[in-house]
Design a protein around this motif. Structure first.
Motif, mmCIF file in Angstrom:
data_model
loop_
_atom_site.group_PDB
_atom_site.id
_atom_site.type_symbol
_atom_site.label_atom_id
_atom_site.label_comp_id
_atom_site.label_asym_id
_atom_site.label_seq_id
_atom_site.Cartn_x
_atom_site.Cartn_y
_atom_site.Cartn_z
ATOM 1 N N ARG A 241 3.015 -1.505 -7.909
ATOM 2 C CA ARG A 241 2.199 -0.389 -7.473
ATOM 3 C C ARG A 241 0.773 -0.490 -8.007
ATOM 4 N NH1 ARG A 241 5.927 5.024 -7.826
ATOM 5 N NH2 ARG A 241 3.992 5.901 -6.972
ATOM 6 N N GLU B 115 -1.032 -3.060 -5.906
ATOM 7 C CA GLU B 115 -1.401 -2.491 -4.606
ATOM 8 C C GLU B 115 -2.625 -1.590 -4.753
ATOM 9 O OE1 GLU B 115 2.092 -0.493 -3.300
ATOM 10 O OE2 GLU B 115 3.110 -2.329 -2.619
ATOM 11 N N ASP C 178 -5.714 -3.678 -5.049
ATOM 12 C CA ASP C 178 -6.120 -4.296 -3.785
ATOM 13 C C ASP C 178 -7.132 -3.436 -3.035
ATOM 14 O OD1 ASP C 178 -4.575 -6.537 -4.158
ATOM 15 O OD2 ASP C 178 -2.854 -5.766 -3.020
#
Length: 397
Positions: free
Chosen positions: A14, A17, A20
């Motif tokens: 998580r 992500e 990102d």
């Protein structure tokens, strides 16, 4: 794969992500920190929407390590120890939904620095004897009094404050807990110069300061119970932080010992060895305490850790001066400064020795902590308290 391993792997995924879509290299630091809070990566054990993910507290290090590895912006936690270590857990436990939503995010990001308005000239070790008054005036409280030994008050935007709202009942029952705006009219901060030459502490004068009732934490008269949550977290924040072996004061003394064999004597070797062993025992005890914290609120055991931290810091800094001999007596840092934190590692041995004297006072005096350990950990009989059932207004002043 164990459940804890799976949870840790999921958290790492998580975080990646999140990274990102939030590049730490190109995102403005405050914007990044706010986004991290909103994603639940501030305090993973806090509720969702309040900087957390309802995850086990023990997994916080997984998140922190992942952000550190990519050089993500920091919230400079060392500048806001009171806010992060004491105010935040108190707000979480006793605050309204509106208070949590309004106060926690800027606290964690470092936008708002916090201080603690507890001790008074006549109520230090005996906090329940405090005399700062708060009188109800419609939807506000009018607060008048004096606080002392207030760390970082000169930097703070908010303060946690305990004041007396009912002088007609015994001292522990007549207090109420507030959040105080340090920029409000009637708040005056004056520096207190310390033995080191600095003024990281302050005295704070409150003159008819108006605090809205919406900034009250807990029920009226519940101030002592709310303050206990703050104080238990304070002792953990001061003495129970994660630390590697031979860090802090003992690390500096052992480094001096290894680098200068000409300073060594048999007697000093025995002293150093004793302090090293006791410091390591205290460090491991702190690790166990943090494991207990992962399962709930801090208890009185934090007082024992803070008590050991204060004594060992003072003894180790004294040994450092003894090793240095006359060189250790030099101290030329008398410049009046207003620091935003305490840094033992980048200062002189003389500073460390002088500043460590405050460790047995701040965050609860060692004498009071011994009483807490004796009564609440060991189960020994409590001290005789003749004022237990006497109204505060009838106590000798």
């Amino acid at each position: 794969m164990s459940e804890s391993t799976a949870d840790a792997d999921d958290l790492r995924r998580r975080v990646h992500e999140f990274l990102d879509t939030h590049d730490p290299g190109s995102t403005e630091p405050l914007e990044f920190l706010r986004a991290r809070f909103d994603a639940g990566f501030a305090w993973v054990h806090f509720p969702s929407g309040l900087g957390g993910l309802d995850a086990p507290r023990a997994l916080q290090s997984v998140v922190d390590d992942a952000f550190t590895a990519v050089g993500a912006p920091r919230n400079q936690a060392e500048r806001n120890v009171i806010g992060l270590g004491m105010a935040a857990p108190t707000i979480l436990r006793f605050g309204t939904d509106e208070q949590k939503s309004r106060l926690l995010r800027p606290l964690w990001t470092g936008e708002d620095i916090w201080c603690q308005l507890f001790s008074e000239p006549g109520a230090g070790s005996d906090l329940a004897a405090l005399g700062t008054r708060a009188v109800r005036d419609g939807d506000h409280w009018i607060v008048t009094g004096q606080k002392v030994w207030t760390s970082i008050a000169h930097e703070a935007r908010w303060a946690i404050l305990v004041a007396r709202t009912d002088p007609g009942v015994p001292k522990h029952r007549g207090m109420t807990y507030f959040v105080c705006d340090m920029t409000a009219p009637g708040v005056e901060v004056r520096p207190l110069r310390q033995i080191t030459g600095e003024a990281e502490f302050n005295e704070v004068f409150l003159t008819d300061v108006r605090i809205p009732d919406t900034d009250r934490l807990g029920d009226v008269g519940q101030g002592w119970a709310v303050a206990q949550t703050t104080l238990m977290n304070e002792r953990v924040a001061i003495g129970g932080g994660a630390a590697p072996r031979e860090s802090g004061m003992i690390g500096m003394v052992t480094a001096l010992w290894r680098e200068h064999p000409e300073l060594r004597t048999a007697g000093l070797h025995d002293t150093l060895l004793r302090l090293w062993v006791e410091t390591e025992a205290a460090r491991l005890t702190g690790m166990r305490l943090r494991q207990q914290l992962a399962a709930g609120q801090p208890g009185p055991e934090g007082s024992a850790v803070k008590l050991a931290y204060a004594r060992l810091n003072q003894e180790a800094s004294g040994l450092e001066l003894e090793l240095l001999g006359e060189d250790g007596l030099r101290y030329d840092d008398w410049t009046m400064r207003r620091p935003t934190g305490v840094d033992f590692t980048r200062r002189s041995p003389g500073y460390r020795y002088l500043r460590a004297k405050g460790n047995s006072i701040e965050g609860g005096t060692s004498e009071i902590l011994r009483n807490i350990v004796a009564e609440r950990v060991l189960g020994l009989p409590g001290e005789i308290r003749v004022d237990k059932d006497v109204a505060w207004k009838d106590l000798p002043k």
